[in-house]
Design an enzyme around this catalytic site. Sequence first.
Site, PDB file in Angstrom:
ATOM      1  CG  ASP A  62      -1.443   1.349   1.445  1.00  0.00           C
ATOM      2  OD1 ASP A  62      -2.157   1.315   0.187  1.00  0.00           O
ATOM      3  OD2 ASP A  62      -1.770   1.901   2.208  1.00  0.00           O
ATOM      4  CG  ASP A  71      -1.949   7.518   0.001  1.00  0.00           C
ATOM      5  OD1 ASP A  71      -1.376   8.711   0.178  1.00  0.00           O
ATOM      6  OD2 ASP A  71      -2.416   6.966  -1.078  1.00  0.00           O
TER       7      ASP A  71
END
Length: 300
Positions: free
Chosen positions: A24, A26
Amino acid sequence: MPAHLTTRPEYSLLIDRYDTWMFDCDGVLWHGDRLIEGAVEVLEILRKRGKRILFVTNNASKSRKSYKAKFDALGVQASVEEIYGSAYASAVYISSVMKLPKDKKVYVIGMAGIEEELREEGVSFIGGTDPADCTLEPFSLSSFSLDPDVQAVLCGLDLSVNYTKLSKAFQYLTRNPGCQFLVTNEDSTFPSADGLLPGAGAISAPLRYALEKDPISIGKPAKTMLDCIQAKVKFDPERTIMIGDRLNTDILFGQAGGLATLLVLTGITSKQDITGPNASPIVPDYVTHSIGDLRVVDGQ
């Protein structure tokens, strides 16, 4: 209980165990436009050791090409082919799974990233960043002309969401027979550089309430996202690990796909969420404070 990693031998064993690393972005690699300390170095270590790296994000505000520009600006090595966003997955879903006919359209609540990916897939759309829809003028049904060719509504993060967009989407979903209700993802929040803000799930929530209907969600934790990746990249799930900061998207996504999972505590999830009497039932395989912790394997 997850394994809490703290020592160099533990991190070395982790790196040796997995060939494909899905990240991922953010809250894992950066906050807004600020890199998380050590993230670039860890990615370089993994690449030097021959690991395949993929970036899997629910952020639908940018297309893969635009996201690549962000990687470049932050000094993070990445190719467009390594980036899988929910905007891209949504466009692929509409063109390849729904097989939307070329003469039909999608009504978009979302930003330029969704529009770019739909365009790349040859999907016609209206709404989105159209100035006519980005208005604070009152919406009136008497002046609204229903487009009968709209066969899907796709809702993602939209920083210009308004009553006009919600009203038009509602009209298409209730008046056009067979119109599909799709969302890029259902994240309730997203981590900006300065704190949490409402996410894409909060944007689509009014429609869910008005329609009394749940949408089809494309991004994490839905398996649709993993299917999109597997259509492009060959990997062994038993030798693949998903790294994320959110239990109910990143970690659940990894578990649903039979992947190992590593939770970092630099984003949404805190230590309190995985320990004590009120701990989440979603349990990752591994936990570390930050992705930068893995630098220790290189003596950094």
